[in-house]
Design a protein around this motif. Structure first.
Motif, PDB file in Angstrom:
ATOM      1  N   SER A 279     -14.822 -67.965 -11.575  1.00 41.11           N
ATOM      2  CA  SER A 279     -16.122 -67.096 -12.790  1.00 41.11           C
ATOM      3  C   SER A 279     -17.399 -66.730 -12.531  1.00 41.11           C
ATOM      4  O   SER A 279     -18.478 -66.881 -12.689  1.00 41.11           O
ATOM      5  CB  SER A 279     -15.919 -67.168 -14.256  1.00 41.11           C
ATOM      6  OG  SER A 279     -15.673 -68.652 -14.411  1.00 41.11           O
ATOM      7  N   CYS A 293     -14.467 -55.201 -13.711  1.00 47.39           N
ATOM      8  CA  CYS A 293     -13.825 -56.466 -14.135  1.00 47.39           C
ATOM      9  C   CYS A 293     -13.639 -56.777 -13.394  1.00 47.39           C
ATOM     10  O   CYS A 293     -12.498 -56.204 -12.098  1.00 47.39           O
ATOM     11  CB  CYS A 293     -12.512 -56.021 -15.134  1.00 47.39           C
ATOM     12  SG  CYS A 293     -11.346 -57.603 -15.860  1.00 47.39           S
ATOM     13  N   ASN A 297     -10.537 -63.567 -15.950  1.00 46.50           N
ATOM     14  CA  ASN A 297      -9.790 -64.463 -17.027  1.00 46.50           C
ATOM     15  C   ASN A 297     -10.841 -65.123 -17.490  1.00 46.50           C
ATOM     16  O   ASN A 297     -10.107 -65.773 -19.021  1.00 46.50           O
ATOM     17  CB  ASN A 297      -7.986 -64.970 -17.259  1.00 46.50           C
ATOM     18  CG  ASN A 297      -7.569 -63.276 -17.380  1.00 46.50           C
ATOM     19  OD1 ASN A 297      -7.474 -62.625 -18.252  1.00 46.50           O
ATOM     20  ND2 ASN A 297      -5.688 -63.615 -16.658  1.00 46.50           N
ATOM     21  N   HIS A 298     -11.649 -65.605 -17.367  1.00 45.96           N
ATOM     22  CA  HIS A 298     -12.670 -66.173 -17.367  1.00 45.96           C
ATOM     23  C   HIS A 298     -13.022 -66.086 -18.915  1.00 45.96           C
ATOM     24  O   HIS A 298     -13.485 -66.684 -19.690  1.00 45.96           O
ATOM     25  CB  HIS A 298     -14.308 -66.050 -16.863  1.00 45.96           C
ATOM     26  CG  HIS A 298     -15.192 -67.356 -17.462  1.00 45.96           C
ATOM     27  ND1 HIS A 298     -14.772 -68.205 -17.027  1.00 45.96           N
ATOM     28  CD2 HIS A 298     -16.206 -66.929 -18.072  1.00 45.96           C
ATOM     29  CE1 HIS A 298     -15.917 -69.304 -17.806  1.00 45.96           C
ATOM     30  NE2 HIS A 298     -16.839 -68.663 -18.673  1.00 45.96           N
ATOM     31  N   CYS A 299     -12.540 -64.382 -20.068  1.00 49.56           N
ATOM     32  CA  CYS A 299     -12.056 -64.320 -21.401  1.00 49.56           C
ATOM     33  C   CYS A 299     -11.490 -64.371 -22.145  1.00 49.56           C
ATOM     34  O   CYS A 299     -11.971 -64.903 -23.756  1.00 49.56           O
ATOM     35  CB  CYS A 299     -12.554 -62.863 -21.374  1.00 49.56           C
ATOM     36  SG  CYS A 299     -10.783 -61.904 -20.688  1.00 49.56           S
ATOM     37  N   CYS A 345     -14.738 -61.516 -25.736  1.00 46.97           N
ATOM     38  CA  CYS A 345     -14.713 -60.873 -24.615  1.00 46.97           C
ATOM     39  C   CYS A 345     -15.997 -60.761 -24.158  1.00 46.97           C
ATOM     40  O   CYS A 345     -16.317 -60.938 -22.929  1.00 46.97           O
ATOM     41  CB  CYS A 345     -13.148 -60.698 -24.389  1.00 46.97           C
ATOM     42  SG  CYS A 345     -13.420 -58.736 -25.339  1.00 46.97           S
ATOM     43  N   ASP A 346     -16.490 -59.534 -24.438  1.00 48.26           N
ATOM     44  CA  ASP A 346     -17.415 -59.356 -24.545  1.00 48.26           C
ATOM     45  C   ASP A 346     -18.882 -60.479 -24.245  1.00 48.26           C
ATOM     46  O   ASP A 346     -19.519 -60.478 -23.119  1.00 48.26           O
ATOM     47  CB  ASP A 346     -18.361 -58.229 -25.367  1.00 48.26           C
ATOM     48  CG  ASP A 346     -17.053 -56.929 -25.294  1.00 48.26           C
ATOM     49  OD1 ASP A 346     -16.367 -57.012 -24.896  1.00 48.26           O
ATOM     50  OD2 ASP A 346     -17.708 -55.620 -26.405  1.00 48.26           O
ATOM     51  N   CYS A 349     -17.548 -62.717 -20.468  1.00 47.67           N
ATOM     52  CA  CYS A 349     -17.803 -61.994 -19.530  1.00 47.67           C
ATOM     53  C   CYS A 349     -18.366 -62.379 -18.505  1.00 47.67           C
ATOM     54  O   CYS A 349     -19.609 -61.747 -18.552  1.00 47.67           O
ATOM     55  CB  CYS A 349     -17.488 -60.442 -20.177  1.00 47.67           C
ATOM     56  SG  CYS A 349     -17.069 -59.737 -18.121  1.00 47.67           S
ATOM     57  N   GLN A 355     -15.197 -55.321 -22.585  1.00 44.16           N
ATOM     58  CA  GLN A 355     -13.639 -55.555 -22.550  1.00 44.16           C
ATOM     59  C   GLN A 355     -13.105 -54.417 -23.735  1.00 44.16           C
ATOM     60  O   GLN A 355     -12.500 -54.331 -24.335  1.00 44.16           O
ATOM     61  CB  GLN A 355     -13.997 -56.854 -22.848  1.00 44.16           C
ATOM     62  CG  GLN A 355     -13.274 -57.514 -21.099  1.00 44.16           C
ATOM     63  CD  GLN A 355     -12.852 -56.309 -20.068  1.00 44.16           C
ATOM     64  OE1 GLN A 355     -11.747 -56.135 -20.213  1.00 44.16           O
ATOM     65  NE2 GLN A 355     -12.793 -57.281 -19.060  1.00 44.16           N
TER      66      GLN A 355
END
Length: 369
Positions: A279, A293, A297-299, A345-346, A349, A355
């Motif tokens: 990421s 995206c 999956n760094h979120c 997640c927002d 990211c 997201q």
């Protein structure tokens, strides 16, 4: 070792997600070449690309195949040839392509190649020569005769890749994939925009054409801050995981120039998620990639246990027309509608994807299907 199933496979073939390229290994002794390939096979690698390694590599590779041919899958390229000194070159002369292919099979001690690849179709001229000179028909003939089990091609150019996919006979594509190329920060071989490259990978996934990945380290440039176009180094593990997360990818095929480099690559299977996390590329993302995206999956972790990256991938593929992706989404235990809009997640990211809104959009899309 992770294994991935070939969509067009008729024998249940599963390829190691970590493959091995043998370009460059000809600089060591034949004994070390054989030792390296044997170690790779014993460690679970079953997918090899033999292009670019020079004529010297075929005899030792052939010795490793004795008694275990069915365990190994490899690519031979129609157009990769060797001069009198054994050095690699490229040819569109049909007679020379035929002679080289038959010599390779004999040197390897086998009567078939798993993949016959039309080699390095990067330009309109190359495509025209492959078609006009009979190489495309020759490749199909070898499959019909059983000398190759599957057909494929290698390219660096999305537009040429689409033309070859349009023939409807391709089972596999070898393509250059790494963060620099995909984010328009590469060299003359990093061809295509962010969206063009992404659409090509989605098409392969949709049509069941597998992708084997070349140049995952951008020729080693990504591994050194001094040569990286991002002015920051990445690790081999980050680059490998990045490529494995692209749609359609079956195997990433980095090169090993000696036994020691193979041992370094094999550590990828033991690397923890933090070591594979790529990421960091979000810090040098061009404007054209913002808001897209890349499934890193760094979120994570999501408090609702939503696999945000995987759901995004299934959605993108479904929108591109992949019916199986929609089925895979429906089989998930936790779907997009589980989002509680907590905002984690927002905030995390690296590509600034909204997201929360994306989960609402995805849930609505699949609810209508």
């Amino acid at each position: 070792m992770e294994y991935r199933k070939m969509p067009h496979g008729t024998r249940g073939e599963k390829f190691s997600a970590l493959g091995l390229g043998l370009g460059g290994i000809e600089k060591v002794s034949e004994e070390e070449i054989e030792k390296t390939v044997r170690k790779a096979i014993a460690s679970g690698i079953n997918f090899f690309d033999l292009c670019g390694g020079g004529a010297k590599i075929y005899a030792p590779v052939g010795r490793t195949l004795r008694g275990q041919r069915e365990k190994v899958y490899f690519q031979l390229h129609f157009g990769a040839v060797y001069n009198e000194e054994g050095a690699y070159g490229c040819s569109r002369d049909l007679k020379r392509v035929e002679e080289t292919f038959l010599w390779e099979l004999d040197a390897l001690g086998t009567d078939y190649a798993d993949f016959g690849f039309i080699h390095c179709v990067d330009t309109e001229k190359a495509f025209d020569n492959v078609m006009k000179n009979g190489i495309f028909e020759y490749a199909k003939e070898q499959k019909a005769r059983g000398r190759v089990r599957y057909l494929g091609f290698s390219s660096h150019t999305p537009s040429m890749a689409h033309r070859l996919l349009d023939t409807g006979v391709m089972d596999m594509m070898m393509f250059s994939i790494n963060p620099a190329y995909d984010l328009e920060q590469g060299d003359e071989l990093g061809i295509g925009s962010v969206s063009e490259r992404a659409e090509l990978f989605k098409r392969c996934e949709k049509e069941g054409v597998g992708i084997s990945v070349m140049k995952p380290f951008h020729g080693g440039k990504l591994l050194d801050a001094k040569t990286s176009p991002f002015k920051r180094e990445m690790t081999k593990f980050q680059c490998i995981q990045y490529a494995l997360d692209r749609p359609g990818v079956l195997s990433v095929v980095p090169g090993a120039q000696n036994y020691g480099e193979l041992l370094e690559l094999l550590e990828f299977e033991n690397a923890d998620p933090e070591e594979r996390d790529y990421s960091v590329i979000g810090r040098f993302t061009p404007a054209s990639a913002e808001g897209n995206c890349v499934y890193c999956n760094h979120c994570q972790p999501c408090p609702q246990n939503i696999n945000i990256g995987l759901i995004n991938k299934y959605y993108d593929l479904a929108v591109a027309g992949d019916k199986m992706a929609a089925d895979h989404y429906r089989e998930l235990a936790v779907k997009a509608n589980a989002c509680i809009r907590c905002g984690h997640c927002d905030e995390t990211c690296p590509f600034h994807v909204k997201q929360q809104d994306r989960m609402r959009e995805i849930a609505a899309y699949f609810a209508e299907k």
